[in-house]
Design an enzyme around this catalytic site. Structure first.
Site, PDB file in Angstrom:
ATOM      1  N   GLY A 189       0.640  -8.548  19.346  1.00  0.00           N
ATOM      2  CA  GLY A 189      -0.439  -8.262  20.274  1.00  0.00           C
ATOM      3  C   GLY A 189      -0.203  -6.935  20.957  1.00  0.00           C
ATOM      4  N   HIS A 216       7.806  -7.290  17.323  1.00  0.00           N
ATOM      5  CA  HIS A 216       7.039  -6.051  17.276  1.00  0.00           C
ATOM      6  C   HIS A 216       7.537  -5.119  18.391  1.00  0.00           C
ATOM      7  CE1 HIS A 216       4.183  -8.259  14.767  1.00  0.00           C
ATOM      8  NE2 HIS A 216       3.517  -7.132  14.561  1.00  0.00           N
ATOM      9  N   GLU A 219       5.977   0.500  18.156  1.00  0.00           N
ATOM     10  CA  GLU A 219       4.728   0.855  17.470  1.00  0.00           C
ATOM     11  C   GLU A 219       3.800   1.535  18.481  1.00  0.00           C
ATOM     12  OE1 GLU A 219       1.197  -1.221  14.774  1.00  0.00           O
ATOM     13  OE2 GLU A 219       2.302  -2.425  16.228  1.00  0.00           O
ATOM     14  N   ASP A 309       1.602  -4.718   6.807  1.00  0.00           N
ATOM     15  CA  ASP A 309       1.074  -5.089   8.115  1.00  0.00           C
ATOM     16  C   ASP A 309      -0.187  -5.947   7.957  1.00  0.00           C
ATOM     17  OD1 ASP A 309       1.133  -5.298  10.854  1.00  0.00           O
ATOM     18  OD2 ASP A 309       0.265  -3.338  11.238  1.00  0.00           O
TER      19      ASP A 309
END
Length: 369
Positions: A189, A216, A219, A309
């Site tokens: 998210g 994650h 990024e 991804d």
């Protein structure tokens, strides 16, 4: 069941048929971002959804426009459509089965599919119902692929939304299913403003149960996010991680690594890079693959891996991503084998299975060496 998604040719795709034959490992691929366009259209019609397109080509183009926005937030907003159709056990099983078959047709022998069960509950499913439906679909896909002569293993990574408050519940869900198809945990998210430290309780529970996590990080946010993933998330892998370069000084006589970058490299923390997606979301601001840090990180000894991804949203495949890197950086077969062995080294499998998969990878790459 719809036919496999036929990704339209993109420029600079290298020797794609040859790359497709190589045995590959997929670590970072979202189920919600990998549906077939035809499945969305069929399921959407049955649910009475107002979709932005009514044919496969137009729908694929709609997703690609969202992907090319240069914003992770905009890309995430495009997920509403796939999530909207993934609300029943039948559709979840179908999507999971097709997911396996699409990976098998692309030469993948081992995959980990991440998805967020908490987003699939609007039609009455429980969290466990949703996981069971996906697992059923994966097993059907694996059996169907085997009957077609392709051995593939795919396991689930359960994702908690980092901007939500359900991570501890999702961690407990993952532990309930750890011996029934779930191999790991993830948070995803909006990255900026929602560090892994907000989910420390979930990560501490998983660590106490020796259950692996990938996070994650690096990024849409930088070094602090990566640091939190390593310290608070106990991450053995970083989802994307490309902004680790913010801790690398490439000027002067030679690259100098900061404390975080040195830790990531020297401890073999795998970077789950997704080249096309990284350009589309702005993780690589220039939008130019030649300026993606993949090659720099590879040359400096980081454990880089190639991933998709979101195959639907980015209109790509794992083979296509590898071919693009070959065209851009001149990689040969030894490099491609190294990328797959990097991925396998961090896969959430036991030592025996890893050894078997390694033998397949080495054998599959040997004829061209």
């Amino acid at each position: 069941m719809s036919s496999p998604r036929d990704v339209r040719p993109l420029p600079a795709a290298g020797d794609l048929p040859r790359v497709r034959e190589l045995p590959k490992v997929s670590l970072h691929d979202h189920l919600e971002g990998g549906l077939r366009e035809s499945t969305i259209l069929e399921a959407g019609e049955s649910l009475g959804l107002a979709l932005p397109a009514d044919d496969v080509e137009s729908l694929g183009a709609w997703f690609l426009r969202a992907a090319n926005s240069g914003s992770l937030v905009t890309v995430l907003e495009s997920f509403w459509m796939s999530v909207a159709v993934m609300q029943t056990a039948d559709v979840l099983s179908r999507v999971a089965c097709e997911y396996v078959l699409d990976l098998a047709s692309d030469g993948v022998i081992y995959g980990e599919v991440r998805w967020a069960p908490e987003n699939m509950l609007t039609k009455g499913l429980s969290l466990d119902d949703a996981v069971e439906a996906v697992q059923s679909g994966l097993e059907t896909g694996i059996a169907t692929a085997a009957a077609q002569g392709h051995r593939i293993v795919v396991r689930q990574l359960l994702t908690a939304m980092r901007n939500g408050a359900n991570s501890l519940e999702i961690a407990r869900l993952a532990l309930r299913w750890r011996d029934r198809g779930v191999a790991g945990f993830d948070i995803a998210g909006p990255e900026a403003g929602f560090p892994p430290s907000l989910h420390r309780d979930a990560f501490e529970l998983l660590a106490s149960e020796f259950f692996p996590a990938t996070v994650h990080a690096g990024e849409a946010a930088g070094l602090d996010s990566i640091r939190s993933a390593l310290v608070d998330g106990r991450a053995s892998r970083l989802g994307h991680g490309v902004r680790i370069t913010e801790d690398i000084d490439a000027t002067g006589t030679g690259p100098r690594l900061g404390q975080v970058a040195r830790w990531v490299r020297d401890h073999g923390v795998v970077l789950e890079t997704s080249p096309t997606s990284n350009l589309q979301t702005g993780a690589v601001p220039s939008g130019n693959l030649a300026e993606h840090p993949f090659d720099l990180l590879h040359r400096l000894g980081f454990a880089v891996t190639v991933n998709t991804d979101n195959r639907l949203i980015s209109q790509t495949t794992l083979s296509h991503e590898i071919a693009l890197l070959c065209d851009t950086f001149g990689y040969g077969l030894p490099d491609l084998e190294r990328f797959q062995l990097n991925a396998l080294s961090a896969a959430f499998v036991d030592a025996g299975e890893r050894a078997q998969l390694e033998a397949v990878i080495r054998t599959g790459h040997a004829p061209w060496s």
